[in-house]
Write an enzyme that holds these catalytic residues in place. Structure first.
Site, PDB file in Angstrom:
ATOM      1  N   LYS A  22     -34.069  18.797 -32.569  1.00 24.43           N
ATOM      2  CA  LYS A  22     -33.409  19.259 -31.329  1.00 24.43           C
ATOM      3  C   LYS A  22     -31.920  19.481 -31.604  1.00 24.43           C
ATOM      4  CE  LYS A  22     -31.996  16.135 -28.149  1.00 24.43           C
ATOM      5  NZ  LYS A  22     -30.589  16.282 -27.762  1.00 24.43           N
ATOM      6  N   ASN A  23     -31.300  18.521 -32.289  1.00 20.48           N
ATOM      7  CA  ASN A  23     -29.832  18.566 -32.431  1.00 20.48           C
ATOM      8  C   ASN A  23     -29.360  19.512 -33.516  1.00 20.48           C
ATOM      9  OD1 ASN A  23     -29.764  16.896 -30.287  1.00 20.48           O
ATOM     10  ND2 ASN A  23     -29.259  15.039 -31.439  1.00 20.48           N
ATOM     11  N   CYS A 116     -23.006  12.517 -18.837  1.00 24.44           N
ATOM     12  CA  CYS A 116     -24.421  12.319 -18.564  1.00 24.44           C
ATOM     13  C   CYS A 116     -24.575  10.816 -18.439  1.00 24.44           C
ATOM     14  CB  CYS A 116     -25.274  12.913 -19.668  1.00 24.44           C
ATOM     15  SG  CYS A 116     -25.047  12.025 -21.164  1.00 24.44           S
ATOM     16  N   ARG A 121     -18.402  11.583 -21.918  1.00 26.55           N
ATOM     17  CA  ARG A 121     -18.619  12.730 -22.828  1.00 26.55           C
ATOM     18  C   ARG A 121     -17.672  13.903 -22.542  1.00 26.55           C
ATOM     19  NH1 ARG A 121     -24.911  13.410 -23.933  1.00 26.55           N
ATOM     20  NH2 ARG A 121     -24.147  14.121 -25.939  1.00 26.55           N
ATOM     21  N   PRO A 122     -16.377  13.654 -22.643  1.00 24.01           N
ATOM     22  CA  PRO A 122     -15.399  14.737 -22.427  1.00 24.01           C
ATOM     23  C   PRO A 122     -15.470  15.781 -23.547  1.00 24.01           C
ATOM     24  CG  PRO A 122     -14.333  12.786 -23.307  1.00 24.01           C
ATOM     25  CD  PRO A 122     -15.757  12.398 -23.050  1.00 24.01           C
ATOM     26  N   ILE A 123     -14.732  16.870 -23.372  1.00 19.98           N
ATOM     27  CA  ILE A 123     -14.689  17.887 -24.445  1.00 19.98           C
ATOM     28  C   ILE A 123     -13.254  18.157 -24.870  1.00 19.98           C
ATOM     29  CG2 ILE A 123     -16.886  19.011 -23.848  1.00 19.98           C
ATOM     30  CD1 ILE A 123     -15.202  21.210 -22.449  1.00 19.98           C
ATOM     31  N   LEU A 125     -11.610  17.152 -27.409  1.00 18.28           N
ATOM     32  CA  LEU A 125     -11.458  17.460 -28.855  1.00 18.28           C
ATOM     33  C   LEU A 125     -11.831  18.927 -29.131  1.00 18.28           C
ATOM     34  CD1 LEU A 125     -13.006  14.205 -30.390  1.00 18.28           C
ATOM     35  CD2 LEU A 125     -10.588  14.707 -29.927  1.00 18.28           C
ATOM     36  N   ASP A 305     -28.357   7.390 -31.500  1.00 18.74           N
ATOM     37  CA  ASP A 305     -29.572   7.865 -30.824  1.00 18.74           C
ATOM     38  C   ASP A 305     -30.779   6.964 -31.092  1.00 18.74           C
ATOM     39  OD1 ASP A 305     -28.816  11.409 -31.262  1.00 18.74           O
ATOM     40  OD2 ASP A 305     -28.033   9.872 -29.909  1.00 18.74           O
ATOM     41  N   ARG A 399     -37.180  16.392 -22.684  1.00 23.28           N
ATOM     42  CA  ARG A 399     -36.053  17.197 -23.171  1.00 23.28           C
ATOM     43  C   ARG A 399     -35.982  17.191 -24.689  1.00 23.28           C
ATOM     44  NH1 ARG A 399     -30.677  15.129 -21.639  1.00 23.28           N
ATOM     45  NH2 ARG A 399     -30.289  16.522 -23.366  1.00 23.28           N
TER      46      ARG A 399
HETATM   47  C1  EPZ Z   1     -24.303  14.839 -30.391  1.00 20.53           C
HETATM   48  O1  EPZ Z   1     -23.675  14.742 -29.115  1.00 20.53           O
HETATM   49  C2  EPZ Z   1     -25.798  14.688 -30.132  1.00 20.53           C
HETATM   50  N1  EPZ Z   1     -26.248  15.768 -29.257  1.00 20.53           N
HETATM   51  C3  EPZ Z   1     -26.070  13.336 -29.463  1.00 20.53           C
HETATM   52  O2  EPZ Z   1     -27.490  13.209 -29.317  1.00 20.53           O
HETATM   53  C4  EPZ Z   1     -25.576  12.237 -30.390  1.00 20.53           C
HETATM   54  O3  EPZ Z   1     -25.754  10.975 -29.751  1.00 20.53           O
HETATM   55  C5  EPZ Z   1     -24.080  12.446 -30.689  1.00 20.53           C
HETATM   56  O4  EPZ Z   1     -23.881  13.765 -31.246  1.00 20.53           O
HETATM   57  C6  EPZ Z   1     -23.531  11.427 -31.667  1.00 20.53           C
HETATM   58  O5  EPZ Z   1     -24.252  11.469 -32.836  1.00 20.53           O
HETATM   59  C7  EPZ Z   1     -26.489  16.985 -29.786  1.00 20.53           C
HETATM   60  O6  EPZ Z   1     -26.289  17.219 -30.957  1.00 20.53           O
HETATM   61  C8  EPZ Z   1     -26.991  18.037 -28.850  1.00 20.53           C
HETATM   62  P1  EPZ Z   1     -20.007  13.542 -30.092  1.00 20.53           P
HETATM   63  P2  EPZ Z   1     -22.108  15.096 -28.962  1.00 20.53           P
HETATM   64  O7  EPZ Z   1     -19.138  14.680 -29.715  1.00 20.53           O
HETATM   65  O8  EPZ Z   1     -21.757  16.216 -29.853  1.00 20.53           O
HETATM   66  C9  EPZ Z   1     -16.623  11.311 -27.610  1.00 20.53           C
HETATM   67  C10 EPZ Z   1     -29.487  12.788 -28.179  1.00 20.53           C
HETATM   68  O9  EPZ Z   1     -29.966  11.774 -27.653  1.00 20.53           O
HETATM   69  N2  EPZ Z   1     -15.997  12.635 -27.503  1.00 20.53           N
HETATM   70  O10 EPZ Z   1     -20.134  13.168 -31.527  1.00 20.53           O
HETATM   71  O11 EPZ Z   1     -21.809  15.222 -27.520  1.00 20.53           O
HETATM   72  C11 EPZ Z   1     -17.904  11.235 -26.780  1.00 20.53           C
HETATM   73  O12 EPZ Z   1     -17.603  10.910 -25.445  1.00 20.53           O
HETATM   74  C12 EPZ Z   1     -28.029  13.120 -27.974  1.00 20.53           C
HETATM   75  O13 EPZ Z   1     -30.126  13.602 -28.900  1.00 20.53           O
HETATM   76  C13 EPZ Z   1     -14.729  12.735 -26.927  1.00 20.53           C
HETATM   77  O14 EPZ Z   1     -14.146  11.734 -26.518  1.00 20.53           O
HETATM   78  O15 EPZ Z   1     -21.464  13.744 -29.516  1.00 20.53           O
HETATM   79  C14 EPZ Z   1     -18.675  10.141 -27.469  1.00 20.53           C
HETATM   80  O16 EPZ Z   1     -18.232   8.881 -26.995  1.00 20.53           O
HETATM   81  C15 EPZ Z   1     -27.308  12.094 -27.117  1.00 20.53           C
HETATM   82  N3  EPZ Z   1     -14.151  13.959 -26.808  1.00 20.53           N
HETATM   83  C16 EPZ Z   1     -18.300  10.305 -28.936  1.00 20.53           C
HETATM   84  O17 EPZ Z   1     -17.091  11.090 -28.943  1.00 20.53           O
HETATM   85  C17 EPZ Z   1     -14.767  15.105 -27.244  1.00 20.53           C
HETATM   86  O18 EPZ Z   1     -14.185  16.199 -27.117  1.00 20.53           O
HETATM   87  C18 EPZ Z   1     -19.347  11.025 -29.773  1.00 20.53           C
HETATM   88  O19 EPZ Z   1     -19.538  12.278 -29.205  1.00 20.53           O
HETATM   89  C19 EPZ Z   1     -16.051  14.983 -27.826  1.00 20.53           C
HETATM   90  C20 EPZ Z   1     -16.635  13.751 -27.954  1.00 20.53           C
END
Ligand code: EPZ
Length: 427
Positions: A22-23, A116, A121-123, A125, A305, A399
């Site tokens: 999926k990811n 979620c 989960r901000p964006i 970065l 995960d 999902r």
């Molecule tokens: C990906 O999410 C995966 N989703 C997640 O899998 C997985 O848990 C996660 O990476 C960590 O490995 C997909 O690939 C679709 P991150 P992502 O950006 O990209 C913080 C599942 O169950 N952060 O590495 O959203 C964020 O809040 C899902 O399959 C910021 O603060 O993860 C989190 O605490 C769940 N600012 C941490 O970083 C940002 O701009 C990791 O987030 C981005 C992230």
């Protein structure tokens, strides 16, 4: 509303094939926006998240042909650069589509994907990285408008945290940038490597994927291509844990053990007998599982995960296990439902820790999924429990797991997916 109904206490035994990741699928589908030439992807799992992503591509003007796991896409006539906010909110990972739209058209409009159930989960970065690439960002009427008035120039981008999504978005946005882009403190997950391999096959020049420093040398165009995506390592881990929690015995084909080494080490530490080949993983559960401590961290650490899923298994282990979640701030909600099933779990939310004391014999209950992996953990608990378990809100689980019910049935589970029309008049 969809629920899994499980008659537990059956061993999970047999051989099963893991599905596509999926990811990896979501960012790789996004490359079809970046590349105006026809592309074909194989091994794409037929799950809700990929269906929604393909629906968005159609809304953006792409031609999409689905033939079971084979997806053919042409974005030649794509015209729309705005991701509809109602679909962004449905699926936060669509934020990587923004990087692809920006990379192709030098402009993109999308909304905050929203948190979620596992965290804010901000964006930030992602947006900071777009600015580093010279993109102007304006927020109005709860949309984010990104635009680069002149040619996008490669930059050196240092991530404060090795965010998977931000790393993917920077790669997608910088493929056509003039010059070179360096990502420092990049995420090292296998899905990032799969994305880079797919893009390089199309003619991109990406080096270092899988390490903390990724270099993207801008190219003028990409060519038509095809790509078979990697196996889902979290589904693989989930199926292994289904055998572990039911004192079972499983062999998974199409697996890629090197993507799951940390999980395999922990299952071995718990007393499971693990044997691997290049593309299979076999697990035989011991009669008594041993407790272990788990601490999640970015790849190659223990994957967040898998945290809820190993948490369910640890309720069956003898002794006390401590789980520390370091990636998301709210990923222990499944523990409340495990406690309802008889598990002995203490939550220390301020430290983002839970303490599990086993071994407990879980009993069947009506429980509720609150997120994808927490829901999967409850299904595994139901497989092990004595009696009937009803896992509500199974939509969360659909999902991310392709044909989970069929796979578990083949492995000996007594499970069925029940649809209850919540609007149905009380009979
Ligand atoms: C990906 O999410 C995966 N989703 C997640 O899998 C997985 O848990 C996660 O990476 C960590 O490995 C997909 O690939 C679709 P991150 P992502 O950006 O990209 C913080 C599942 O169950 N952060 O590495 O959203 C964020 O809040 C899902 O399959 C910021 O603060 O993860 C989190 O605490 C769940 N600012 C941490 O970083 C940002 O701009 C990791 O987030 C981005 C992230």
């Amino acid at each position: 509303m969809l629920s899994y109904i499980i008659e537990g206490n059956n061993k999970i035994e047999g051989t099963v094939k893991a599905s596509g990741s999926k990811n990896a699928a979501l960012p790789i589908i996004a490359t079809a926006i970046l590349n105006p030439e026809p592309v074909t992807f194989y091994n794409i799992p037929d799950i809700e998240d990929t269906r929604i992503t393909l629906q968005i591509l159609k809304i953006l003007g792409c031609k999409v042909k689905v033939d079971s796991g084979k997806i053919s896409i042409s974005s030649q006539n794509m015209h729309n650069k705005t991701i509809p906010k109602e679909l962004m909110h449905k699926l936060r990972s669509t934020v990587v589509l923004a990087g692809a739209i920006l990379g192709r058209f030098k402009e993109a409009t999308f909304s905050y994907p929203g948190g979620c159930n596992i965290g804010k989960r901000p964006i930030d970065l992602h947006l900071k990285a777009f600015k580093d690439l010279g993109v102007e960002i304006e927020e109005r009427e709860d949309y984010i408008h990104c635009k680069s008035k002149k040619e996008m120039i490669g930059a050196k981008i240092k991530l404060d945290f090795p965010s998977v999504g931000a790393t993917e978005n920077i790669i997608l946005a910088s493929v056509y940038c003039k010059g070179v882009t360096h990502i420092l403190n990049a995420a090292k997950e296998p899905e990032i490597q799969d994305l880079a391999k797919c893009l390089n096959r199309m003619g991109a020049k990406i080096y270092g994927a899988g390490t903390s420093r990724i270099t993207i040398c801008g190219v003028r165009k990409l060519k038509s291509s095809d790509y078979r995506i990697m196996t889902d390592r979290i589904e693989t881990g989930t199926l292994l844990c289904a055998a572990a929690i039911t004192n079972g015995n499983i062999k998974i084909e199409n697996a890629n053990p090197e993507n799951l080494m940390n999980v395999l080490f922990k299952l071995k530490e718990m007393g499971c007998d693990i044997s691997i080949t290049k593309n299979t993983i076999a697990l035989k559960s011991p009669r008594i599982l041993k407790s272990v401590d788990i601490e999640t961290s970015p790849y190659p650490g223990f994957p967040t995960d898998m945290q809820p899923i190993i948490g369910a298994v640890l309720t069956k282990a003898e002794g006390t296990s401590i789980i520390k979640e370091n990636i998301f701030e709210n990923r222990f909600k499944y523990a409340l439902d495990l406690i309802k099933m008889g598990a002995n779990i203490v939550l220390k939310e301020e430290e983002n820790i839970i303490k599990i004391t086993g071994k407990t014999d879980l009993k069947g209950e009506t429980v509720s999924s609150r997120d994808l992996r927490g829901g999967a953990a409850l299904v595994l608990a139901g497989l092990s429990a004595v009696g009937t378990t009803k896992v509500e809100n199974a939509e969360y689980i659909l999902r991310g797991y392709e044909n989970l019910e069929d796979k578990l049935k083949v492995l000996g589970a007594n499970i069925k997916l029940e649809k209850v029309d919540i609007n149905a008049k009380e009979s």
